[in-house]
Scaffold this motif. Structure first.
Motif, short mmCIF file in Angstrom:
data_model
loop_
_atom_site.label_atom_id
_atom_site.label_comp_id
_atom_site.label_asym_id
_atom_site.label_seq_id
_atom_site.Cartn_x
_atom_site.Cartn_y
_atom_site.Cartn_z
N LEU A 112 -15.72 -6.62 -4.19
CA LEU A 112 -15.27 -5.27 -4.51
C LEU A 112 -15.55 -4.26 -3.41
O LEU A 112 -15.18 -3.09 -3.52
N SER A 113 -16.19 -4.70 -2.33
CA SER A 113 -16.54 -3.77 -1.26
C SER A 113 -15.33 -3.07 -0.63
O SER A 113 -15.44 -1.87 -0.29
N PRO A 114 -14.17 -3.74 -0.44
CA PRO A 114 -13.01 -2.99 0.08
C PRO A 114 -12.61 -1.83 -0.83
O PRO A 114 -12.22 -0.76 -0.35
N LEU A 115 -12.72 -2.04 -2.14
CA LEU A 115 -12.39 -0.97 -3.08
C LEU A 115 -13.40 0.17 -2.96
O LEU A 115 -13.03 1.34 -2.94
N ARG A 116 -14.68 -0.16 -2.81
CA ARG A 116 -15.70 0.88 -2.68
C ARG A 116 -15.46 1.71 -1.42
O ARG A 116 -15.53 2.95 -1.45
N GLU A 117 -15.19 1.03 -0.31
CA GLU A 117 -14.95 1.74 0.95
C GLU A 117 -13.74 2.65 0.84
O GLU A 117 -13.72 3.77 1.38
N HIS A 118 -12.71 2.15 0.14
CA HIS A 118 -11.51 2.96 -0.02
C HIS A 118 -11.79 4.17 -0.90
O HIS A 118 -11.26 5.27 -0.64
N GLU A 119 -12.61 4.00 -1.93
CA GLU A 119 -12.92 5.11 -2.83
C GLU A 119 -13.68 6.22 -2.10
O GLU A 119 -13.50 7.41 -2.42
N LEU A 162 -14.75 3.59 -9.68
CA LEU A 162 -14.32 2.38 -10.36
C LEU A 162 -15.18 1.18 -9.98
O LEU A 162 -15.49 0.33 -10.83
N THR A 163 -15.59 1.10 -8.74
CA THR A 163 -16.38 -0.03 -8.28
C THR A 163 -17.67 -0.15 -9.07
O THR A 163 -18.02 -1.22 -9.59
N ALA A 208 -3.47 -1.34 -5.24
CA ALA A 208 -3.50 -2.73 -4.80
C ALA A 208 -4.93 -3.27 -4.82
O ALA A 208 -5.19 -4.38 -5.28
N LEU A 209 -5.88 -2.48 -4.31
CA LEU A 209 -7.28 -2.91 -4.29
C LEU A 209 -7.86 -2.99 -5.71
O LEU A 209 -8.67 -3.88 -6.01
N ALA A 210 -7.44 -2.06 -6.57
CA ALA A 210 -7.92 -2.08 -7.95
C ALA A 210 -7.46 -3.34 -8.67
O ALA A 210 -8.23 -3.98 -9.40
#
Length: 479
Positions: free
Chosen positions: A303-310, A327-328, A383-385
């Motif tokens: 989930l790290s790509p989602l965290r970075e994007h958030e 969300l992460t 997409a990441l979600a």
């Protein structure tokens, strides 16, 4: 009595060697039945699975008027048009008042309706059963139902249990059973059905349970009508953790299965893979390769790509995250509470998808020139979600596999040794190996599920009674 497969006059030599007698009905059935509980009429995969089951020699289909609000029966009826009707045994049920039946009941005001809860009523009064038999015959496209079962009539006792079940309540319950049987005997005489019975979750309960449904008392009602009664089939839950049908002595010194054997009553076991124990469901199947383990650290990395994007949302656009940590963080807090993929499927929309949608709708897009960049951020976020949701589903599967491995270990301790069979095959084979059990009803909504289940016929039989007794004396383990 002449041995038959469904309605046709086959000689015993024509009966496949693995078929079993359905009690003393004269019918012979495949040891695995096609359970239609979640069969949807608009899902071609479900219909394809039923056709695959029949193509592999299956001949018993179990459905009900309330399964997908009649859609299950309509799907079966569509398939029946393309096969020899006499080659299959059709079992259906009636009693629930939900969906379309609720609208019918509100118009007709049937007697003796049990209003169990909002949107869930129940009735076995002859006036209501008459409508159910007629509607089932119409949806299935058949003149005669092979077996019609009262569907969980214990709702009467369950409703009374809220205030305490009395002896008078039990007397009233069995009076209603008898009146239903009188009506069903008349239906047999009229040719609309061949045999009848009861499907009850409460047959296997201890006799001391106030909602226990006594198979012996139900049989006595039929015998009081005529010694030549057609009460010849019952259905009950049976699996590795709900063993009462085989292990609970609750009928004049006999278990439900033993009483049925003594009286020539055919037996259908439902829920072979969905075990309800300790107020939760244990799915007796493999979700990932045995030995797979859930790792919260691995999930966090996924989930790290989602965290970075958030983080860009607050850094670049000065907009708030969803909740306190985004969300992460919410997914990482939620994941350990998911003990199966089914729990995730049932709760993902309510707990994640809907809140995300509402949060996105409440965000105020930044003014130009940042508006275009924000739109691009939203697209990448979605997409990441979606990828994150898939990772959570895999984590839930790993948690469920950990439980499945524990069950497999218990099976080994009970004397069941197999490295090649899937857990679902082992669970089904344990029941299939019971000589007295007529048929195991398996939910097979996909052709691959049919193939997996039917492989059980190639598995050597095991000592099912000993295995079930072993599990009856043990609580499910998580280790």
């Amino acid at each position: 009595m002449t041995s038959t497969i469904a309605g046709s006059a086959h000689t015993p030599k024509e009966i496949p060697p693995h078929f079993k007698p359905l009690g003393q009905t004269g019918l012979w059935c495949h040891p695995l039945g096609f359970g239609c509980y979640r069969i949807e009429e608009d899902d071609p995969t479900h219909e394809a699975a039923l056709r695959a089951y029949l193509a592999q020699g299956g001949n018993l289909i179990d459905t009900s008027a309330n399964y997908t609000d009649g859609g299950s029966e309509r799907t079966v009826g569509r398939v029946l048009r393309d096969i020899d009707r006499a080659s299959v045994i059709i079992v259906t049920k009636g009693g629930y008042i939900q969906g379309d039946n609720m609208r019918l009941a509100q118009r007709r005001h049937f007697p003796e309706v049990v209003k169990y809860g909002p949107g869930l009523w129940h009735c076995i009064h002859p006036d209501f059963l008459a409508t159910q038999i007629e509607r089932s015959r119409e949806r299935l496209g058949v003149a005669t139902l092979d077996v019609f079962l009262l569907h969980n009539p214990e709702y009467f006792l369950n409703a009374r249990a809220k205030h305490g079940v009395t002896d008078a309540d039990h007397d009233e319950f069995y009076r209603r059973i008898r009146e239903a049987f009188v009506f069903l005997e008349a239906q047999v005489a009229a040719g609309t059905l061949r045999f009848y019975g009861i499907s009850s979750n409460n047959f296997p309960l201890p006799q001391r349970d106030p909602t226990h449904t006594s198979l012996a008392r139900c049989l006595a009602q039929a015998e009081s009508i005529t010694p030549h009664h057609h009460f010849k089939v019952v259905q009950f839950p049976l699996n590795l953790f709900e063993t009462g049908a085989v292990t609970e002595i609750n009928n004049a010194g006999l278990t439900p299965l033993a009483l049925c054997t003594a009286k020539g009553i055919g037996t259908l076991a439902n829920r072979p893979l969905n075990a309800f124990t300790q107020q939760r469901m244990v799915r007796l199947a493999d979700f990932l390769p045995p030995g797979s383990r859930p790792s919260l650290d691995a999930l966090a990395a996924a989930l790290s790509p989602l965290r970075e994007h958030e983080t860009r949302l607050t850094a670049d656009f000065k907009l708030p995250l969803m909740g306190e940590g985004g969300l992460t963080d919410w997914l990482l807090q939620l994941a350990p509470r998911l003990d199966s993929p089914f729990a995730w499927e049932q709760n993902a929309y309510r707990l994640v998808v809907l809140p995300v949608r509402r949060w996105l709708e409440q965000l105020t897009p930044p003014a130009p020139p940042h508006a275009v960049a924000f739109t691009a951020w939203q697209e990448q976020f979605m997409a990441l979600a979606n990828a994150a949701l898939a990772s959570v589903a895999e984590f839930a599967a790993a948690q469920a596999q950990h439980q499945s491995d524990a069950v497999r270990k218990q099976l080994s301790s009970a004397g069941y040794e197999s490295r090649e069979q899937s857990l679902s095959q082992m669970a089904i084979n344990t029941l299939r190996s019971l000589p007295e059990l007529s048929c195991v009803l398996v939910g097979m909504r996909r052709p691959q599920y049919v193939a997996d289940a039917c492989q059980v016929l190639n598995c050597p039989p095991v000592d099912g009674v000993s295995i079930l007794r072993y599990f009856a004396n043990r609580a499910p383990s998580a280790d």
